[in-house]
Design a protein around this motif. Structure first.
Motif, PDB file in Angstrom:
ATOM      1  N   MET A 574       0.855  -1.192   0.000  1.00  0.00           N
ATOM      2  CA  MET A 574       0.000   0.000   0.000  1.00  0.00           C
ATOM      3  C   MET A 574       0.888   1.239   0.000  1.00  0.00           C
ATOM      4  O   MET A 574       2.106   1.163   0.222  1.00  0.00           O
ATOM      5  CB  MET A 574      -0.933   0.001   1.213  1.00  0.00           C
ATOM      6  N   LEU A 578      -1.888   5.797   3.008  1.00  0.00           N
ATOM      7  CA  LEU A 578      -2.936   4.989   3.631  1.00  0.00           C
ATOM      8  C   LEU A 578      -2.588   4.599   5.065  1.00  0.00           C
ATOM      9  O   LEU A 578      -3.345   3.882   5.706  1.00  0.00           O
ATOM     10  CB  LEU A 578      -3.191   3.729   2.799  1.00  0.00           C
ATOM     11  N   THR A 587      -1.150   2.747  12.008  1.00  0.00           N
ATOM     12  CA  THR A 587      -2.251   1.874  11.588  1.00  0.00           C
ATOM     13  C   THR A 587      -2.582   2.145  10.130  1.00  0.00           C
ATOM     14  O   THR A 587      -2.359   3.241   9.609  1.00  0.00           O
ATOM     15  CB  THR A 587      -3.517   2.101  12.437  1.00  0.00           C
ATOM     16  N   SER A 588      -3.098   1.134   9.461  1.00  0.00           N
ATOM     17  CA  SER A 588      -3.537   1.290   8.076  1.00  0.00           C
ATOM     18  C   SER A 588      -5.019   1.607   8.052  1.00  0.00           C
ATOM     19  O   SER A 588      -5.739   1.405   9.042  1.00  0.00           O
ATOM     20  CB  SER A 588      -3.259   0.012   7.286  1.00  0.00           C
ATOM     21  N   TYR A 589      -5.473   2.078   6.909  1.00  0.00           N
ATOM     22  CA  TYR A 589      -6.864   2.487   6.764  1.00  0.00           C
ATOM     23  C   TYR A 589      -7.837   1.329   6.992  1.00  0.00           C
ATOM     24  O   TYR A 589      -8.972   1.515   7.441  1.00  0.00           O
ATOM     25  CB  TYR A 589      -7.089   3.075   5.367  1.00  0.00           C
ATOM     26  N   ASP A 590      -7.377   0.097   6.715  1.00  0.00           N
ATOM     27  CA  ASP A 590      -8.264  -1.075   6.822  1.00  0.00           C
ATOM     28  C   ASP A 590      -8.040  -1.868   8.101  1.00  0.00           C
ATOM     29  O   ASP A 590      -8.659  -2.912   8.304  1.00  0.00           O
ATOM     30  CB  ASP A 590      -8.089  -1.991   5.609  1.00  0.00           C
ATOM     31  N   GLY A 591      -7.119  -1.403   8.939  1.00  0.00           N
ATOM     32  CA  GLY A 591      -6.865  -2.091  10.194  1.00  0.00           C
ATOM     33  C   GLY A 591      -5.982  -3.311  10.091  1.00  0.00           C
ATOM     34  O   GLY A 591      -5.703  -3.963  11.104  1.00  0.00           O
ATOM     35  N   VAL A 592      -5.531  -3.644   8.885  1.00  0.00           N
ATOM     36  CA  VAL A 592      -4.673  -4.821   8.719  1.00  0.00           C
ATOM     37  C   VAL A 592      -3.334  -4.614   9.407  1.00  0.00           C
ATOM     38  O   VAL A 592      -2.785  -5.518  10.045  1.00  0.00           O
ATOM     39  CB  VAL A 592      -4.467  -5.131   7.222  1.00  0.00           C
ATOM     40  N   SER A 594      -1.132  -2.721  12.242  1.00  0.00           N
ATOM     41  CA  SER A 594      -1.166  -1.977  13.495  1.00  0.00           C
ATOM     42  C   SER A 594       0.111  -2.286  14.263  1.00  0.00           C
ATOM     43  O   SER A 594       0.348  -3.434  14.652  1.00  0.00           O
ATOM     44  CB  SER A 594      -2.390  -2.352  14.342  1.00  0.00           C
TER      45      SER A 594
END
Length: 775
Positions: A574, A578, A587-592, A594
């Motif tokens: 990514m 993001l 953290t990423s936008y999709d929570g994957v 952290s």
């Protein structure tokens, strides 16, 4: 959840039906937080290293001989008796300056030591280095100077016709501003003559410094400089050295208004250190401080305002005369501000302003917070009160009818592109509750004007309410190259900021820590001490370090952020956009993804260097036109005063402020800056006037020069901070401390007018200006 605006620019969360809302903990680091200054404990406990506390092995002490005359021809200087005194190591005069004999912030017109002529009281003649400070002072007093005393020119109006006081002449600058149609005449005309006194910066600590010779023949100067690179270049030119052989190290600054330090102290220090081969220290007395550094320009202003029957301004005519004192210093800049803002934050279709700055034999004038803008604010607001009285319009209302807004033109022809919420600010202070009168609160002891017990009778006291609107420019003007450089390093879980922006009390070191915390999520951030081995950052004045140096720190921190996030983004396929950093977590936008910042760093060292340079400006042309300013800040102040009309004593009861700040970066720090600005403005309005008699400073001490105390300054009520971000400024923030200084004296004067019916056209306000004949 969906985000809805709450009207302040923040977002509030609305939960779905039946889902309880868990309040989010407020951030403890980053922008918008009242982060404590890292040096607060040291400063309050007395352990902070100021220049007056410095020491070195083999230390010598310096003293400077200053002229007792404001104007005299030097017939001879005999240093023999001083040089023979036991313990004296060196005596230097103009003949011992190996490089440039003159210096200056803008114009090199000021001698290091007077050679043929002295032009102001306290001008340096010679300097001495000795084993003991008392010996140095006695030796300086033993230098025999024969003077031919000359008639001083102390009236700036007489300077036009007087014999030249300087090879460059008596006129420092003339700006004839022409805007609109000169033949337009209003239905209503009011005129006024205004005089503004000489305000001293009165820094908390008087000037001090230590010069240490280097093995390579150079010198290091330790002092409370606010522009170390400019001081280094000035000193190197004076010493006849390359700039790299002179180093300026910034010690703790006990208080500053911009370029507050006296070069007439630093340069002799370096010369003596080079001459003796020993460290040399000088700690100026308060009297020497008053004699040496620059003061606010005393100003004479003549105004004529034209308006229509509804109170709308039609034309403003003005003549502005600034007393530069003996040397030019920053008088050209102060005049540009005075002429450009001569009409105030009001829409004026036609303006014709003549501005002059002239040399006299008075003490030197220079940069003091809000220079130029403060003087004209007192005058144009006096004119607005006269218009209101003549037309029978409420003073606040007539200001609202003329208030400037974004998109309007300054008399210089420049469009106001930044947020200009002038009317909003004025309504905020107008609509704020007034303090109760004594009869409304019988349990509260009534403090009468003249002291806690009151010097007069209660039935002689009149209450007045006054309004004022003020404006200042931010950063340098008229083509000044505003640039700053900063480096951000991250090692382990600690970040370090390297930037030559001097902390003068404006809070830059705290802001730099907050910027890095915000962008990198690292809590422990240190700001390195400042010296000239670092790239230049420019002077600490006009809010420029918040904008320019803060912008450089932001850019460097963002570059480090990219270095930190790129490996993670690449690993998870990514872009770095993001990923977010907050509360020390990535953290990423999709929570994957952290993870913590510490885990992502993995002990690596990251660093980046960046510059910030605002958009360019241009000098005013021969008619005072041009886009001379990067940005503007505005303020509204309502003052409430009690005046004993029999003895002329004034007590400030209440100060209510609304200010255009762009964005609040540190709430507590911002409030402190505004409150301090109001206090300085009250001093200019009521007590602070460095008086002279034929060019001689009468009382160069803090007994004769009266500063306001906690008794004189009431609680400052900040009723509104408009956070409409300036899109061209980093973080959208605006300078905070100068504009309340500019606006407060005018508001106090307006309140005294309201209480007494007197014109009040002089600052500071004299008791006789507030006395009313009741017979």
């Amino acid at each position: 959840m969906t985000g809805i605006a709450d009207g302040t620019g923040a977002a509030t969360a609305t939960p779905a039906a039946g889902v309880p809302l868990t309040p989010k903990e407020p951030p403890t680091i980053g922008l918008g937080v009242s982060l404590e200054p890292a040096d607060a404990v040291a400063k309050t406990s007395g352990t902070f290293p100021y220049a007056a506390d410095l020491w070195a092995e083999g230390l010598l002490w310096a003293a400077v001989l200053r002229s007792p005359h404001p104007h005299a021809r030097i017939v001879s200087i005999d240093t023999a008796a001083a040089a023979r005194m036991p313990g004296v190591r060196a005596v230097v005069t103009h003949a011992d300056v190996p490089g440039d004999a003159s210096h200056g912030r803008r114009v090199a017109d000021r001698p290091v030591f007077a050679k043929d002529v002295v032009r102001h009281h306290g001008e340096p003649i010679a300097a001495v280095a000795a084993d003991h400070p008392d010996t140095a002072r006695l030796a300086a007093a033993a230098i025999a100077v024969e003077y031919e005393v000359l008639e001083p020119v102390t009236d700036p109006e007489q300077a036009f016709a007087a014999e030249p006081l300087h090879p460059d002449g008596n006129l420092v600058r003339h700006i004839p501003l022409r805007f609109g149609d000169p033949d337009v005449v209003g239905e209503v005309i009011v005129e006024g003559l205004y005089r503004i006194g000489r305000q001293d910066p009165a820094p908390i600590g008087a000037e001090a410094g230590l010069a240490v010779p280097r093995p390579d023949g150079g010198v290091e100067i330790y002092t409370a400089s606010t522009d170390p690179h400019a001081d280094r270049d000035l000193a190197a030119a004076c010493f006849g050295l390359e700039p790299e052989r002179v180093k300026v190290v910034v010690t703790g600054v006990p208080g500053a208004m911009g370029e507050r330090e006296d070069p007439g102290m630093q340069l002799p220090l370096g010369l003596l250190a080079l001459r003796t081969g020993h460290p040399v220290k000088l700690a100026a007395t308060r009297e020497e401080s008053f004699l040496g550094h620059a003061h606010r320009h005393p100003t004479l202003l003549r105004y004529r305002h034209h308006a229509d029957a509804e109170g709308k301004l039609v034309k403003v005519e003005a003549q502005i005369l600034l007393d530069a004192g003996a040397y030019a210093d920053s008088s050209a800049d102060a005049l540009a501000a005075a002429v450009s803002f001569a009409c105030g934050p009001y829409v004026v279709p036609h303006a014709f302003i003549e501005g002059w700055a002239v040399r006299t034999n008075n003490p030197p004038s220079g940069h003091v917070r809000g220079e130029g803008a403060m003087q004209v604010c007192a005058a144009y607001e006096g004119q607005m009160d006269k218009l209101a009285a003549k037309l029978g319009i409420d003073p606040a209302e007539i200001r609202l009818r003329n208030a400037m807004a974004t998109g309007d033109l300054l008399p210089t022809g420049q469009t106001v592109t930044c947020p200009a919420p002038v009317a909003e600010l004025l309504r905020a202070v107008r609509d704020a509750p007034l303090p109760p009168l004594p009869e409304d609160d019988p349990e509260e002891e009534w403090l009468l004007p003249g002291g806690p017990e009151g010097a007069g009778e209660p039935d002689a006291v009149r209450r007045g309410v006054g309004y004022a609107l003020g404006m200042v420019h931010m950063l340098g003007a008229e083509g000044a190259d505003e640039v700053s450089t900063a480096t951000v390093k991250v090692t382990g879980s600690v970040a370090t900021v390297i930037c030559a922006a001097v902390e003068t009390g404006q809070g830059f070191t705290t802001l730099a820590r907050q910027i890095v915390q915000e962008i990198l999520g690292i809590e422990e951030v240190h700001v390195a001490p400042v010296d000239t081995d670092q790239p230049p950052a420019g002077p600490a004045a006009r809010g420029r370090h918040t904008w320019v140096s803060g912008g450089a720190v932001e850019r460097a921190a963002k570059m480090v952020r990219t270095q930190l996030l790129q490996p993670l983004a690449h690993k998870f396929g990514m872009s770095t956009e993001l990923l977010t950093i907050a509360d020390g977590k990535i953290t990423s936008y999709d929570g994957v993804l952290s993870t913590t910042v510490d885990e992502a760093l993995e002990g690596k060292e990251l660093w980046a260097t960046a510059q910030c340079r605002p958009h360019p400006t241009e000098p005013l042309d021969e008619t005072g036109q041009g886009d001379a300013f990067v940005g503007l800040a505005f303020c509204a102040v309502r003052a409430v005063v009690d005046v004993d009309i029999e003895i002329g004593a004034v007590r400030v009861v209440d100060m209510t402020v609304a200010q255009d700040v762009g964005r609040v970066l540190n709430p507590r720090q911002l409030a402190a800056r505004i409150e301090a600005g109001v206090a300085q403005g009250i001093g200019a309005a009521l007590t602070e006037n460095l008086r002279t008699s034929r060019g001689v400073i009468r009382h160069p001490n803090l007994t004769g020069y009266t500063l306001p105390t906690a008794v004189d300054v009431p609680d400052v009520r900040i009723v509104k901070l408009v956070e409409e971000r300036d899109v061209v400024a980093p973080f959208g923030a605006k300078a905070a401390s100068a504009v309340p200084v500019v606006t407060t004296p005018a508001a106090v004067a307006a309140a005294v007018r309201s209480a007494t019916g007197r014109p009040v056209n002089r600052l500071p306000i004299r008791p006789q200006s507030a006395v009313v004949n009741r017979t």
